[in-house]
Structures are given as C-alpha cells and as structure tokens.
Write an enzyme that holds these catalytic residues in place. Structure first.
Site: not given
Ligand code: PAF
Length: 279
Positions: A187, A30-31, A153, A147, A176, A37, A149
């Site tokens: 965040r 999500m940038g 998910q 990841g 990390v 990342h 963390k």
């Molecule tokens: O982990 C994230 O950044 C988001 O949940 C993902 C996997 C890119 C889905 O929007």
C-alpha cells in the site's frame, strides 16, 4: 517453477511431496511483492525442502469501502521474483476457485479481532482466518511464514493454528523497512510524493514510544497522548488508533510492566498504514 491454479492440482502436488518424505514451507501473499515478502521467502527456503508461495487478493478480508478494486497487482513481475527466490510452486487461484457459488463457511475468532485493526475493519480477520485456513488445507505446509508488520494477523494465525489443530510451524518474520524507516507495504504505492514524509510519522512514533519507555515513562496514556500530538503535527495524517497492549491478548494496558506491543494505524492520504514495535 510450477504454477497451479486449481486446489486439486495444488493438493495433488503437496500429497506427492509428503509421500516422498519432503517438507513444505509456505508464504501466502496478495501479490505486488516487495522486499518484505522476499525476506519471508528467504526464510521459507531454508526451513523445508520445498517452498510454495501463493498469490490471491482475498475479497473477504476487505470491507465494503476498502481498496479491493484498486489493490495493486503486477503478476508478471511477481512470478519472476518468486522464481528467483527458488520457490518450487506458485499457487495462483482465482476468486471462483477459492469462493465458488454457494460458499458459506467463515472462521471467526472470539477475542483477538476485537482490538487494534479489527475495530475499524470488522470483517478483516474473519476473511484472513478463513482464507489462511483454506490455504493451509490445500497446501498442507509444515511451516508458514508471516511478517510481523501485521502483528495482529500473526497472532490471529497462531491462535487459528492452535485452535483448529493444524500443527503447522508458524514463523513470525521481522519487519523489513525502507532506508528511511518506512515499513514496507504494497500500500506504500498509494503514497503521493508529498505524503511520504508524513508516512514516516509511523516508524518515528515507534522509536519515540520506545525511547519514552526506556527513559522510565510507565503511563501508557501519557505516551499515547504524546504520540498523538506528534503524528498530528504531520500533514495528510488521520489517526485510526494508537495502542499499547499485551502482545499475546492485545488487551490495552494502563501501566507499562513487562513486554508490551506499541502499535498504530494511520491513514496517510489514500494509504492506510500500520506499524508496531515490541518494547
Ligand atoms: O498478509 C497478507 O498478505 C494477507 O492477509 C494474507 C495472509 C495473504 C491472507 O490473504
């Protein structure tokens, strides 16, 4: 590096790569990228012949009172970082591209979202599963890296991959951490200087829980109770959950036997932080 903003351009590129016998690894984001990342991209680059990264702040995984509008962005910096990691493509769709008018289809998992973060974020994993499935269909990766963390998910995506027959190699990459142990997260940028010490209560709790298990404690409630008091001794903290569960099902355990996941979510000021450890 190429930047595609439409699904049709992205899909055409992926199809051409596959026709040439190339393989694609994929890192969805999500940038507002951080070292966590970048470590996913480092893994991805070594797995396949081409790395694709996506940036999309997915509105459907945010609840009504969550931080969608304030979610941090820095696209210019992100593009430089992704390019420096050797990615061949950045997929950068806008909201209309991913959710056009009259969009109707969502993916719900039956069990995994009913634990941990899913309890206080009821629409979150429906949004994650939906966007990840869409990205998988557009990019058609051979491998995708997530990841650890966001452990829940990762399990949701592994399940989705099996249940919907994507046949993608799903890789879980280690957490990390900052030099002081704080798990990296976009965040973390919400933390005020005076909240930083309190944010460390999460990683310290993971270590503390592991030490308690290693010294013979088998009662999950005793560990949770101790960790609760520990976190509450830090200012600016509000516990969402402390869980000791089976890593595969995320079902809570009463007695510690075999491998367990210790996971927690704590609101520290404006930042909702999560962390976990496999014990
Ligand atoms: O982990 C994230 O950044 C988001 O949940 C993902 C996997 C890119 C889905 O929007």
């Amino acid at each position: 590096m190429e930047i595609f903003k439409t699904s049709s351009d992205m899909r055409a590129w992926s199809d051409a790569m596959h026709r040439r016998g190339e393989t694609i690894s994929f890192v969805p984001t999500m940038g507002y990228l951080h070292e966590g990342h970048l470590s996913l991209m480092e893994q991805g680059i070594n797995l396949c012949s081409s790395l694709v990264v996506s940036i999309f702040v997915n509105p459907t995984q945010f609840g009504a009172n969550e931080d969608l509008d304030g979610y941090p962005t820095n696209i210019k910096r992100d593009i430089q970082l992704i390019e420096s990691k050797g990615a061949r493509v950045l997929f950068l769709p806008d909201r209309k591209e991913m959710y056009p008018e009259n969009y109707q289809t969502y993916i719900n998992l039956e069990h995994l979202p009913k634990h941990l973060c899913g309890l206080s974020r009821p629409v979150h994993f429906r949004g994650v599963a939906t966007i990840v499935a869409k990205l998988f269909n557009i990019i058609k990766p051979d491998a995708a890296i997530f990841g650890a963390k966001d452990f829940q998910q990762l399990q949701v995506i592994r399940q989705l991959n099996r249940d919907l027959n994507f046949n993608i190699n799903i890789i879980g990459a280690p957490i990390v951490r900052e030099h002081d142990g704080l798990a990296m997260s976009s965040r973390n940028s919400y933390l005020k200087p005076e909240e930083r010490e309190s944010a460390l209560s999460l990683s310290k709790s993971c270590i503390k829980a592991k030490e308690m298990v290693q010294s013979g404690e088998k009662d999950a409630n005793a560990i949770k109770g101790e960790i609760k008091s520990f976190i509450e001794s830090f200012p600016h903290t509000k516990i969402d959950y402390i869980s000791i569960c089976k890593p595969e099902t995320l079902n809570e355990v009463a007695e510690i036997k075999g491998e367990v996941l210790f996971a927690l979510a704590v609101q520290v000021g404006k930042a909702r932080l999560i962390d976990n450890i496999l014990i």
